[in-house]
Design an enzyme around this catalytic site. Structure first.
Site, PDB file in Angstrom:
ATOM      1  N   LYS A  67       0.744  -1.474   0.202  1.00 54.53           N
ATOM      2  CA  LYS A  67       0.312   0.155   0.192  1.00 54.53           C
ATOM      3  C   LYS A  67       1.049   0.949   0.251  1.00 54.53           C
ATOM      4  CE  LYS A  67      -2.218   1.330   3.821  1.00 54.53           C
ATOM      5  NZ  LYS A  67      -3.101   1.985   4.491  1.00 54.53           N
ATOM      6  N   HIS A 138     -12.233  10.164  11.606  1.00 50.74           N
ATOM      7  CA  HIS A 138     -13.165   9.326  11.102  1.00 50.74           C
ATOM      8  C   HIS A 138     -12.514   8.070  10.862  1.00 50.74           C
ATOM      9  CE1 HIS A 138     -13.732   8.593   6.271  1.00 50.74           C
ATOM     10  NE2 HIS A 138     -12.900   8.062   6.750  1.00 50.74           N
ATOM     11  N   ASN A 160     -13.432  12.565  23.800  1.00 52.93           N
ATOM     12  CA  ASN A 160     -12.993  12.651  23.036  1.00 52.93           C
ATOM     13  C   ASN A 160     -11.721  14.584  23.340  1.00 52.93           C
ATOM     14  OD1 ASN A 160     -11.811  12.665  20.238  1.00 52.93           O
ATOM     15  ND2 ASN A 160     -13.458  14.602  19.831  1.00 52.93           N
ATOM     16  N   MET A 220      -5.939   1.511  19.422  1.00 52.58           N
ATOM     17  CA  MET A 220      -5.842   1.607  17.789  1.00 52.58           C
ATOM     18  C   MET A 220      -5.133   2.911  16.759  1.00 52.58           C
ATOM     19  SD  MET A 220      -7.235  -1.573  17.083  1.00 52.58           S
ATOM     20  CE  MET A 220      -6.650  -1.328  15.777  1.00 52.58           C
ATOM     21  N   GLY A 221      -5.219   4.391  18.053  1.00 52.72           N
ATOM     22  CA  GLY A 221      -4.521   5.606  17.395  1.00 52.72           C
ATOM     23  C   GLY A 221      -2.685   5.698  17.219  1.00 52.72           C
ATOM     24  N   LYS A 227       3.712   9.098  19.015  1.00 47.66           N
ATOM     25  CA  LYS A 227       2.608   8.941  19.249  1.00 47.66           C
ATOM     26  C   LYS A 227       2.339   8.028  20.324  1.00 47.66           C
ATOM     27  CE  LYS A 227      -0.661   9.609  14.815  1.00 47.66           C
ATOM     28  NZ  LYS A 227      -1.034   8.953  13.932  1.00 47.66           N
TER      29      LYS A 227
HETATM   30  P1  NAD Z   1      -8.949  12.038  12.299  1.00 51.82           P
HETATM   31  O1  NAD Z   1      -7.531  13.216  12.040  1.00 51.82           O
HETATM   32  O2  NAD Z   1     -10.020  12.103  11.963  1.00 51.82           O
HETATM   33  O3  NAD Z   1      -9.097  12.584  14.039  1.00 51.82           O
HETATM   34  C1  NAD Z   1      -7.936  12.159  15.268  1.00 51.82           C
HETATM   35  C2  NAD Z   1      -9.042  12.405  16.792  1.00 51.82           C
HETATM   36  O4  NAD Z   1      -7.455  12.207  17.295  1.00 51.82           O
HETATM   37  C3  NAD Z   1      -9.651  12.621  16.611  1.00 51.82           C
HETATM   38  O5  NAD Z   1     -10.366  12.506  17.796  1.00 51.82           O
HETATM   39  C4  NAD Z   1      -8.982  13.956  17.652  1.00 51.82           C
HETATM   40  O6  NAD Z   1     -10.397  15.090  18.733  1.00 51.82           O
HETATM   41  C5  NAD Z   1      -8.099  13.178  18.437  1.00 51.82           C
HETATM   42  N1  NAD Z   1      -6.811  13.705  18.927  1.00 51.82           N
HETATM   43  C6  NAD Z   1      -6.109  15.150  17.795  1.00 51.82           C
HETATM   44  N2  NAD Z   1      -5.976  15.624  19.246  1.00 51.82           N
HETATM   45  C7  NAD Z   1      -5.156  14.631  20.353  1.00 51.82           C
HETATM   46  C8  NAD Z   1      -4.890  14.662  20.769  1.00 51.82           C
HETATM   47  N3  NAD Z   1      -3.528  15.950  21.638  1.00 51.82           N
HETATM   48  N4  NAD Z   1      -5.688  14.474  21.893  1.00 51.82           N
HETATM   49  C9  NAD Z   1      -5.994  13.182  22.543  1.00 51.82           C
HETATM   50  N5  NAD Z   1      -6.474  12.800  20.656  1.00 51.82           N
HETATM   51  C10 NAD Z   1      -6.769  13.761  19.940  1.00 51.82           C
HETATM   52  O7  NAD Z   1      -8.286  10.796  12.477  1.00 51.82           O
HETATM   53  P2  NAD Z   1      -8.498   9.470  12.579  1.00 51.82           P
HETATM   54  O8  NAD Z   1      -8.496   9.116  10.984  1.00 51.82           O
HETATM   55  O9  NAD Z   1     -10.006   9.007  12.808  1.00 51.82           O
HETATM   56  O10 NAD Z   1      -7.760   8.634  12.713  1.00 51.82           O
HETATM   57  C11 NAD Z   1      -7.490   8.557  14.006  1.00 51.82           C
HETATM   58  C12 NAD Z   1      -5.546   7.782  14.320  1.00 51.82           C
HETATM   59  O11 NAD Z   1      -6.194   6.472  13.665  1.00 51.82           O
HETATM   60  C13 NAD Z   1      -4.486   8.884  13.123  1.00 51.82           C
HETATM   61  O12 NAD Z   1      -3.432   8.998  14.427  1.00 51.82           O
HETATM   62  C14 NAD Z   1      -3.974   7.913  12.967  1.00 51.82           C
HETATM   63  O13 NAD Z   1      -2.903   7.749  11.940  1.00 51.82           O
HETATM   64  C15 NAD Z   1      -4.533   6.279  13.059  1.00 51.82           C
HETATM   65  N6  NAD Z   1      -4.542   5.453  12.118  1.00 51.82           N
HETATM   66  C16 NAD Z   1      -4.465   4.006  12.517  1.00 51.82           C
HETATM   67  C17 NAD Z   1      -4.408   2.951  11.843  1.00 51.82           C
HETATM   68  C18 NAD Z   1      -4.197   1.496  12.548  1.00 51.82           C
HETATM   69  O14 NAD Z   1      -3.904   0.272  11.815  1.00 51.82           O
HETATM   70  N7  NAD Z   1      -3.395   1.256  13.969  1.00 51.82           N
HETATM   71  C19 NAD Z   1      -5.486   3.188  10.831  1.00 51.82           C
HETATM   72  C20 NAD Z   1      -5.473   4.358  10.404  1.00 51.82           C
HETATM   73  C21 NAD Z   1      -5.752   5.588  11.453  1.00 51.82           C
END
Ligand code: NAD
Length: 322
Positions: A67, A138, A160, A220-221, A227
């Site tokens: 990917k 998202h 959140n 998952m984040g 991070k």
């Molecule tokens: P998004 O930008 O739509 O949402 C971000 C989320 O993080 C929101 O809920 C926001 O309020 C919160 N946030 C932002 N700053 C913050 C802080 N300082 N402290 C706590 N929360 C905070 O992103 P998304 O598309 O929902 O993705 C969320 C995360 O998941 C991203 O970090 C992305 O890289 C990660 N992700 C991981 C995988 C995986 O396979 N593990 C796959 C896709 C995305």
């Protein structure tokens, strides 16, 4: 080769199909039938973008590829495009010829939600009733929708960092016919039986003291160095599982507990071992289980291969002589 554009994917793949593809590939990884290649992720010095490749080979499932894509933070505001952009390329493992190009945006959300729901299926207490959501971005709704298929949840509670985004969780819970309540983090940690954390945080939000015995947490984040979503001490108290140990200790949630000397690499188990039955997983209702879902290339390849199969079956794949 077959081309499956992003626009047709939502009509092709269901969360259930993504779940099966991801569960199978995690099992193949633990059986050493599938492996991921080292991840490349670069700040390219243009549009503040992070670009990279995640690839691998699954000899059991026959998927070889990568990917390519990443994160363009100004897409939405400047161009009305989503910030995460990716495309999956599949190759014939017998010849090396490219076999498919598949839109990777929806697939990323589905395969990520599938990973946490695989962890819930195999690690959460069977009597789990309260789902706690940390994060309302998202990915969060995909996570919630996938999770509710695996336990009989009666309620969703959520927190959140940006509280104004919580309506997204409330709307999703309503769509699923579940009550939703906004709570503070100590309440979320105390009351939730299963917690999904999906944020872009660089500092821990969920602390060790918040979490009750018996909880399952899917982190998952955290998919990048630096991070962090939960306090490192929580990983010491928990039984820690992951998609891939190499990613867990370097770019996943476990990177901090490892760096602080709280746990060792050998304390982390691949979820595939639980799926395969070679590890018991949860051993009591008091265990805290934590899944460090870092996101591996093989999840993308497995779901993309399923999409190609469905697109060919339904006659919506474009065929190009390449
Ligand atoms: P998004 O930008 O739509 O949402 C971000 C989320 O993080 C929101 O809920 C926001 O309020 C919160 N946030 C932002 N700053 C913050 C802080 N300082 N402290 C706590 N929360 C905070 O992103 P998304 O598309 O929902 O993705 C969320 C995360 O998941 C991203 O970090 C992305 O890289 C990660 N992700 C991981 C995988 C995986 O396979 N593990 C796959 C896709 C995305």
């Amino acid at each position: 080769m077959h081309i499956v554009p992003e626009s047709v994917i939502s009509d092709l793949i269901t969360p259930e199909a993504a779940f099966d593809a991801v569960e199978q590939v995690f099992a193949a990884m633990a059986a050493k039938d599938a492996y991921n290649f080292p991840v490349v992720r670069e700040a390219i010095g243009h549009e503040d973008a992070l670009y990279g490749f995640k690839g691998g080979f699954d000899s059991a499932g026959g998927s070889l590829g990568l990917k390519a894509g990443g994160y363009w933070p100004h897409n939405l505001e400047k161009r009305g495009l989503i910030n995460h952009q990716s495309t999956v390329f599949l190759f014939d493992p017998d010849t090396g010829k490219v076999s498919a190009m598949v839109g990777g945006n929806l697939l990323t959300a589905l395969r990520t939600a599938a990973a946490s729901s695989v962890s819930i299926k195999h690690l959460a207490r069977k009597d789990s009733e309260v789902l706690g959501m940390i994060g309302a971005g998202h990915q969060s709704v995909f996570q919630m929708k996938a999770a509710v298929k695996h336990r009989d949840f009666k309620k969703v509670i959520g927190w959140n960092y940006h509280p104004e985004m919580l309506s997204r969780l409330a709307d999703c819970a309503a769509e699923l016919g579940l009550p939703f309540e906004e709570v503070d983090l100590p309440t979320l940690g105390r009351d939730a039986d299963v917690i999904i954390s999906i944020t872009s945080s660089f500092d821990p939000t969920l602390m060790d003291a918040h979490v009750s015995p018996g909880t399952h947490i899917a982190c998952m984040g955290t998919d990048t160095k630096g991070k962090q979503e939960v306090e490192a001490a929580l990983l010491k108290r928990a039984r820690v599982f992951t998609d891939e140990v190499a990613q867990s200790i370097s770019i996943g949630e476990a990177q901090h507990a490892i760096a602080e000397g709280l746990i060792e690499e050998s304390d982390i188990t691949e979820i595939g071992a639980v799926i395969n039955g070679s590890h018991p997983g949860r051993t009591s209702d008091e265990d805290i289980t934590l899944f460090d879902g870092t996101g591996v290339g093989l999840q993308d390849l497995a779901t993309a291969a399923k999409v190609v199969e469905l697109a060919v079956e339904k006659g919506v794949a474009l065929e190009v002589d390449f």
